[in-house]
Write an enzyme that holds these catalytic residues in place. Structure first.
Site, mmCIF file in Angstrom:
data_model
loop_
_atom_site.group_PDB
_atom_site.id
_atom_site.type_symbol
_atom_site.label_atom_id
_atom_site.label_comp_id
_atom_site.label_asym_id
_atom_site.label_seq_id
_atom_site.Cartn_x
_atom_site.Cartn_y
_atom_site.Cartn_z
ATOM 1 C CG ASP B 20 39.687 48.003 35.671
ATOM 2 O OD1 ASP B 20 39.609 47.891 34.606
ATOM 3 O OD2 ASP B 20 38.416 47.907 36.015
ATOM 4 C CG ASP B 115 40.605 46.843 30.822
ATOM 5 O OD1 ASP B 115 40.840 45.424 30.512
ATOM 6 O OD2 ASP B 115 39.236 47.736 30.074
ATOM 7 C CD GLU B 116 40.734 43.312 35.620
ATOM 8 O OE1 GLU B 116 40.266 42.939 36.939
ATOM 9 O OE2 GLU B 116 40.040 42.927 34.135
#
Lengths: 378, 443
Positions: B20, B115-116
């Site tokens: 993350d 973003d993960e």
């Protein structure tokens, strides 16, 4: 206006007009019925702008005239009156005035709304065909339940009536099932006629429901005069006239979706099948109404399982040699058909679990009744 | 959907990383303007603008700012913050770069959002050594090549890894060794379990459950009798187990994600808050088309069919209407959902009034297609195949690669306004769970 008439005569006509009286009060006069006395009869008209009914009953008219009064109130009151004869009198009828009604020791006064405000029903145009009452009633009552009530599918909100020189056909579908009734060519002998070429019209469901009521009151072999103008359909049933707005638009090409090659076939007694489906339905999923039919050698098994209520199974003996099949249906759709078809044997014909099933009563006289039902994928 | 095995033991050989990125949008902005480092930075728009915080730097978070908070509220909490507009193209470029790094570590990468990501490193010990070492190598490489901070959780399950990465923040790596999952989870607030939202938390508090360990103490049966199947699943999660975990080793990557987060979803929805209030019917209907196709794609992705479509319409005055329509047959096709959404919209929108937000939600979900339609059966089949093809293209080339034609004005305007850095729209997707568990994140 002043007249008298028999309570039973009036009550019958009032009852038949109730279905088209507007219940919502957006346009107040539509909650009223139009009463017109002249000659030796009272003419009664009701409309909700979609549908209109005009009928009449014998009356002793002292002084002609017209007014409109609250339909529901009038019916409820006349229903409870006890004497045979009712006397009507309208004071100041031009402005609607007030209607005085006397029956034995019962007296009532109701306000009227002037006739001028009441919508005018279109006149019966040239007669297009004569339809035998009994056949029309059978056709409507075998298809009406398959008419869609989904507003977005406008052209499915009625049944297709297809008139040809020798046959008449009625088709209704909501996309889930399709009911198709076609008359025998022998119909001509029973008074059907007048059609040259082909007439295709869409009869709205509400008009079908009113037809059932009106046809139920008419004689089996009576000829129903049918006519249409640019916007309306007309059915003359005895002394009563039903007018409805025509549904415009194209009915789907139903012939293209009629099942082909349904070779997995069993024959069952209607009452036995109905009872089995009813019992199984009690244990089906309440939201989807799904039940499953398992077809195996010499056995039709109907099963259901709701998540919480339990499960149910019926095993019906049949003559069957074909391949095994499992197919799901909405039990309500099956019962609708079984209730509408006459008694005797029912032929159930399947193809596979993805394709439409086909049901036909084998004992129907004078007509061919076909019911197509789409499966549920469960 | 039925769980194949109620609770299956964690697969002790699996190595699952959850990566993350830390304050992703802010970190990306710092690459372009290093002077921002260490300062309270809020990405999402101007302080007086509508819309929500897309990301906040850790310095801003100390003032209580968090993502999804209205910008005006963030400005009140932290007036000295530097407010930046969202620049999507920067973030997607950075996202692509980190994905490429992930790909070097495993062919089995699932980007959950920009973003993960989850990485499956099962069986890669020979290449990278212990799971912890592999995670550190990855962490270093992202820091070096992308110059971005991230946090990584490592365990045998996606669930535990996700929670671990959260605990590792900022800029940390945390490995939960096999067998210690329950002990790791026990002291954490129960809200840390993905899918346990405010409402569920409240329900659980009534049962005396505050921490994950309390779930274990309550026991599976008690939870199941109170919360039904969801209770049983929750109990499994508290142990670090997931339903269907057992199929992970042999199953396709991605299946488990479905089981973890979408199993028993009650509704699936997308909504869009416009940068500027709109009254243009073409643009509004295009937005509906775009939202509908996103909802449909997610239904198909999860093998679900929806029976009810709900339209959410918020006027500039904040007056909000929700109108639902139940369909005659369940659907997961773009066209079917759009038809219903558009019908509701046309029937309910007052054309004189400007619209602030539109949303489309599908509910009444079932994994069965249900009643078939006689008149549309062959068209439905064709559409089903076309949509399956579209889904394949979208998974390779991105969602925008295949669009309903009616949706194009919406996507084009969105791109234009982004290019000009004008007020961008805010999008939200949601999956509504039983007990109204709800989560939303920017996509």
């Amino acid at each position: 206006m002043e007249f008298s008439l028999q309570r039973v005569d009036l009550l019958k006509e009032l009852n038949l007009t109730q279905g088209v009286v507007e219940r919502k009060t957006t346009i107040p006069i539509l909650s009223n019925i139009l009463l017109e006395a002249s000659g030796d009869s009272l003419r009664i008209t009701a409309t909700d702008l979609e549908l209109g009914i005009r009928s009449s009953c014998p009356a002793k008219v002292k002084k002609g005239g017209a007014t409109t009064v609250a339909a529901k109130k009038m019916l409820d009151y006349v229903r409870q009156l006890e004497h045979a004869e009712i006397k009507f009198k309208v004071v100041d009828s031009a402005s609607g005035g007030s209607l005085q009604l006397n029956c034995g020791n019962s007296h009532v006064r109701m306000p009227g709304i002037a006739k001028d405000n009441f919508p005018v029903l279109p006149d019966f145009p040239a007669k297009l065909a004569v339809l035998p009452s009994g056949m029309l009633l059978q056709m409507v009552s075998r298809t009406i339940f398959a008419v869609s009530s989904e507003e977005s599918r406008y052209t499915l909100n009625g049944a297709l009536l297809l008139l040809k020189p020798e046959t008449m056909t009625m088709v209704a579908t909501d996309g889930h099932r399709l009911a198709h009734v076609e008359s025998d060519p022998s119909l001509v002998k029973k008074g059907y006629g007048g059609v040259s070429g082909e007439v295709r019209i869409l009869v709205p469901r509400k008009a079908m429901a009113e037809l059932v009521r009106l046809l139920g009151e008419s004689k089996e072999n009576a000829g129903i005069e049918f006519g249409k103008d640019d916007n309306h359909l007309f059915f003359k049933v005895g002394g009563r006239l039903l007018v409805c707005r025509m549904l415009s638009g194209q009915f789907p090409n139903y012939e293209a979706v009629l099942p082909k090659g349904n070779d997995k076939k069993v024959v069952l007694d209607r009452d036995m099948l109905t009872a089995a489906v009813r019992r199984v339905s009690l244990f089906s999923d309440e939201r989807t109404h799904s039940i499953r039919c398992h077809l195996n050698k010499d056995e039709l098994k109907i099963v259901s399982s709701g998540s919480d209520v339990g499960e149910s199974e019926e095993s019906l003996p049949v003559n069957y040699e074909g391949g095994a099949l499992e197919v799901g249906f909405n039990w309500q759709y099956l019962l609708d058909f079984l209730a509408a078809s006459g008694g005797g044997e029912i032929s159930m014909e399947f193809k596979d679990e993805q394709s439409a099933g086909q049901l036909r009563p084998l004992a129907e006289e004078n007509l061919r009744y076909l019911y197509v039902i789409m499966p549920m994928r469960i | 959907m039925e769980a194949k095995s109620p609770i299956s033991p964690a697969n002790h050989h699996a190595v699952i990383l959850h990566v993350d990125m830390d304050a992703f949008f802010v970190s990306v902005e710092e690459l372009y303007d290093p002077s921002l480092r260490g300062k309270p930075v809020i990405v999402g728009g101007k302080p007086n603008q509508r819309g929500v915080v897309a990301a906040a730097s850790y310095a801003a978070r100390r003032f209580g700012v968090h993502s999804a908070m209205p910008l005006t509220q963030a400005a009140r909490l932290c007036p000295q913050a530097i407010f930046l507009p969202g620049r999507r193209e920067r973030y997607s470029a950075a996202s692509q770069q980190i994905e490429e790094i992930f790909q070097k570590f495993s062919p089995r990468v699932e980007m959950v959002s920009v973003d993960e990501a989850y990485l499956n490193l099962t069986g890669s010990e020979r290449l990278f050594g212990s799971p912890l070492r592999a995670a550190h190598l990855l962490h270093d490489e992202v820091a070096r090549d992308a110059r971005l901070p991230c946090s990584i959780g490592v365990s045998t399950t996606r669930l535990v890894s996700k929670i671990a990465s959260d605990q590792a923040k900022p800029n940390g790596v945390l490995w939960i060794m096999p067998g210690t999952e329950a002990a790791f989870l026990a002291p954490l607030p129960v809200g840390k379990i993905p899918g346990v939202g405010k409402v569920t938390e409240k329900e659980l508090r009534k049962l005396g459950v505050h921490r994950v360990g309390d779930l274990a103490r309550l026991g599976r049966d008690a939870l199941e009798s109170k919360l039904g199947r969801y209770g049983a699943a929750l109990f499994a999660k508290a142990q670090g187990n997931q339903e269907r975990e057992g199929v992970l080793a042999g199953a396709e990557w991605g299946e488990e994600w479905e089981a973890e987060d979408h199993d028993r979803a009650k509704s699936i929805g997308h909504e869009e808050t416009f940068g500027e209030d709109l009254a243009d019917p073409v643009l509004l209907e295009a937005t509906l088309a775009d939202l509908s196709q996103r909802v449909a794609a997610r239904l198909r992705q999860q093998g679900l069919y929806a029976r009810t479509i709900t339209l959410k319409l918020r006027y500039a005055s904040f007056q909000t209407l929700t109108r639902a329509q139940t369909l005659a047959e369940p659907t997961n096709l773009d066209g079917g959902i759009l038809d219903a959404a558009r019908r509701l919209f046309r029937r309910n929108w007052n054309r004189k009034r400007k619209v602030r937000l539109l949303g489309v939600q599908a509910s009444g979900l079932s994994d069965r297609a249900g009643q078939a339609n006689l008149l549309t059966a062959s068209a439905d089949q064709k559409w089903g195949r076309a949509m399956a093809a579209a889904d394949r293209l979208r998974s390779r080339y991105g969602f925008a690669s295949v669009q309903l034609a009616t949706a194009l004005p919406a996507t084009e305007t969105a791109q234009q306004s982004e290019a000009a850095s004008r007020k961008p729209s805010t999008r939200k997707q949601s999956t509504q769970k039983p007990l109204s568990r709800n989560y939303a994140h920017e996509d």
